[in-house]
Design a protein around this motif. Structure first.
Motif, PDB file in Angstrom:
ATOM      1  N   SER A 130       0.837  -1.209   0.000  1.00 54.61           N
ATOM      2  CA  SER A 130       0.000   0.000   0.000  1.00 54.61           C
ATOM      3  C   SER A 130       0.868   1.254   0.000  1.00 54.61           C
ATOM      4  O   SER A 130       0.572   2.226  -0.705  1.00 54.61           O
ATOM      5  N   ASP A 131       1.929   1.245   0.772  1.00 56.00           N
ATOM      6  CA  ASP A 131       2.846   2.388   0.827  1.00 56.00           C
ATOM      7  C   ASP A 131       3.526   2.610  -0.528  1.00 56.00           C
ATOM      8  O   ASP A 131       3.640   3.742  -0.997  1.00 56.00           O
ATOM      9  N   SER A 134       1.137   4.269  -2.858  1.00 58.44           N
ATOM     10  CA  SER A 134       0.346   5.334  -2.215  1.00 58.44           C
ATOM     11  C   SER A 134       0.162   6.583  -3.070  1.00 58.44           C
ATOM     12  O   SER A 134      -0.777   7.347  -2.846  1.00 58.44           O
TER      13      SER A 134
END
Length: 164
Positions: A130-131, A134
């Motif tokens: 997810s990072d 992002s």
């Protein structure tokens, strides 16, 4: 700035067609993301990406899988899987049993400890991914998924034509 294959192609764009630059961009993205995940798995859990991938396959199969099925899903040889399995059995993450239907076949599955440890790793892995993505909007993700599905289909058709 890291000098990668894509950067080299951009320096002399007339030497490379759009398809080559696309291939290099895909390869660069894959290499960057895989490197980050490998590094984080090693630093955080002292585990390799192939071990994580094997445990991920087995987490989806609570009754276990044969070595052959695992190698097909992971797209690696039985020999590669055998070495991973040996190390994970020794560490207590997997158990291995002979199939009740065919005594020549080994069935492997996560132990209770293996499943618990894998799920901790998987939760952090989800956070890392997810990072990494992002800066993409939900629409960007949907568009990329659609375009990559089209790319995959094109690659599969090319492979099929070559096999014929």
């Amino acid at each position: 700035m890291i000098l990668d294959s894509e950067t080299k192609a951009v320096e002399l764009p007339e030497d490379h067609g759009d398809e080559i630059r696309l291939w290099l961009r895909l390869l660069t993205c894959t290499t960057l993301i895989e490197g980050a995940v490998r590094s984080r798995l090693r630093e955080r859990f002292d585990v390799t990406l192939p071990r994580f991938d094997l445990m991920a396959q087995l987490d989806r199969a609570p009754d276990g899988m044969t070595l052959s099925d695992v190698s097909k899903r992971m797209m690696v040889s039985n020999g590669n899987v055998t070495g991973l399995v040996e190390r994970l059995v020794e560490s207590g993450h997997l158990d291995r049993r002979t199939s009740v239907s065919d005594r020549r076949v080994q069935v492997i599955r996560l132990t209770k400890t293996g499943r618990a440890e894998f799920r901790k790793m998987a939760a952090e892995h989800q956070t890392w991914i997810s990072d990494i993505f992002s800066d993409l909007t939900p629409k960007d993700v949907r568009d990329l998924m659609r375009l990559l599905a089209k790319t995959k289909g094109s690659a599969q058709k090319a492979a099929s034509r070559r096999a014929s």
